[in-house]
Design a protein around this motif. Structure first.
Motif: not given
Length: 434
Positions: A175-183
């Motif tokens: 989920d943290e990787a997807f947060k990076v993607a969103k940023a």
């Protein structure tokens, strides 16, 4: 500095980069391309001084080599960031002894991104960051393992090229990787992830056949058999260090499968494995001492997985640690009504076999001069240089979010195989008590 608004091309691409494709005729071999025209220096920061950035005898990767050919004398590597400063200094020294000296003679070495930021010279503002550091140190929101977020914070207008996989932490961090993607998406940062097989001429010809004939993919079948005898890195054999061969090595074929099949229904992923302690899992020519690795962290010899795509199509992937010698054996088949598209040996000398409706004949296509490493770098730089002016500039084929989805699939396969092993052992144990 304010962040750059989303370009028209990036808006069109959106988060579903599998819609994008490139006319195969536009993927020109590196030795047939002139250095990119333009004015002024093209400043780049390299993060990582290892093999992916500067090459080795083990494979064709070498990003610096492709940058030199794409940008010519415009290339200026303003900083090289790597904790191993001696190694970084050594590779720079070698570069400065060659005809590309002008790109590296003023390169400064820093242990960390923070060191670079503290000593930042605005006159040498980078156009791009190339992140080739080990994946266990990136792709999260945690301090020290969040280099993408730190670059976005300090250099919001700077493009990113990130190696694959996006991370190799525990699955709880996906989920943290997807947060990076969103940023990254919110900043509008021009970003490409290094799934270079998407840029193969053969792969783009497969896309062309599918698009021109308005086909719907029915199934993808992938197989990846590595030559384990040549793998001498102990960490690769340790799931606690490398995350295992599906996550670390099979990631390219999981990504290619998604590139053709579309979104995967993660809940449908099932898998089985052949493990090191089973009779068929014995390997006779290992180059490392596996007894030094805790039994629970030893890698499987075979992993076989299946899943459903959101479209209803079916996908499968088999990864094998089975071959000796040096050469791997890899294939990807894509099926649609009347069509079989079979990609063979994509890493070295790709061959594409096509069977079309109305015929049993397999036509073959060979691509002896193809260099997907150069193509992915070339397309990314073209987007940085000419993002608004040229509507013919090719799409970047893998966004960070798309790469996260491939990463998620690899973890789903690993965890499914571990669950099936645990269930099998439980049944065997209960049977033994009777």
């Amino acid at each position: 500095m304010a962040s750059t608004p989303l370009s028209r091309r990036q808006s069109a691409l959106g988060s579903d980069s599998r819609r994008a494709s490139i006319d195969p005729s536009r993927l020109v071999p590196m030795d047939k391309v002139s250095a990119l025209s333009g004015t002024g220096d093209f400043n780049v920061v390299f993060v990582g001084a290892g093999n992916i950035m500067f090459g080795s005898d083990e494979g064709p990767w070498n990003h610096s080599f492709r940058f030199e050919h794409k940008l010519g004398p415009r290339l200026k590597v303003v900083a090289l960031i790597d904790p191993a400063v001696d190694r970084a200094a050594a590779v720079l020294q070698k570069k400065c002894e060659t005809f590309v000296k002008s790109a590296y003679e003023n390169t400064r070495v820093y242990k960390t991104l923070d060191d670079y930021v503290k000593n930042y010279n605005r006159k040498e503002a980078p156009r791009a960051f190339v992140v080739g550091s080990p994946p266990m140190f990136r792709g999260t929101t945690q301090p020290g393992r969040d280099i993408e977020l730190q670059i976005l914070h300090h250099f919001p207008d700077t493009a990113l090229f990130i190696e694959k996989p996006v991370a190799t932490g525990p699955s709880s961090e996906i989920d943290e990787a997807f947060k990076v993607a969103k940023a990254i998406e919110e900043k509008g940062t021009i970003t490409s992830v290094g799934y270079m097989l998407r840029y193969l001429k053969a792969v783009q010809m497969m896309k062309q056949v599918i698009e021109e004939n308005n086909l719907t993919v029915m199934a993808t079948i992938a197989r990846y058999a590595c030559a384990y005898e040549a793998i001498a890195k102990p960490d690769w054999w340790n799931k606690a260090k490398s995350a295992g061969p599906i996550v670390e090595q099979g990631t390219h074929f999981c990504d290619l499968s998604r590139y053709f099949g579309g979104e995967v229904d993660i809940s449908t992923v099932s898998a089985h494995s052949l493990e090191w302690d089973e009779n068929a899992g014995h390997l006779s020519k290992m180059s490392i001492d596996e007894t030094a690795i805790p039994p629970e962290n030893r890698i499987p010899r075979v992993t076989a997985a299946t899943w459903k795509y959101a479209s209803g199509a079916v996908g499968s992937f088999t990864h094998l640690v089975a071959l000796q010698g040096h050469d791997y054996s890899c294939e990807l088949e894509v099926y649609a009504d009347g069509y079989q598209l079979k990609l063979v040996n994509p890493y070295v000398q790709p061959v594409l076999y096509i069977r079309r409706p109305g015929s049993d004949h397999e036509e073959s296509h060979r691509f002896p001069d193809d260099d997907p490493f150069f193509s992915e770098i070339s397309v990314w730089i073209d987007n940085i240089e000419d993002i608004e002016e040229d509507p013919e500039t090719s799409h970047i084929l893998c966004s960070f979010e798309d790469a996260c989805k491939s990463y998620q699939l690899t973890w789903a396969i690993r965890e499914a195989s571990e669950r099936s092993r645990a269930e099998r052992l439980k049944i065997q144990a209960e049977a033994g008590k009777q």
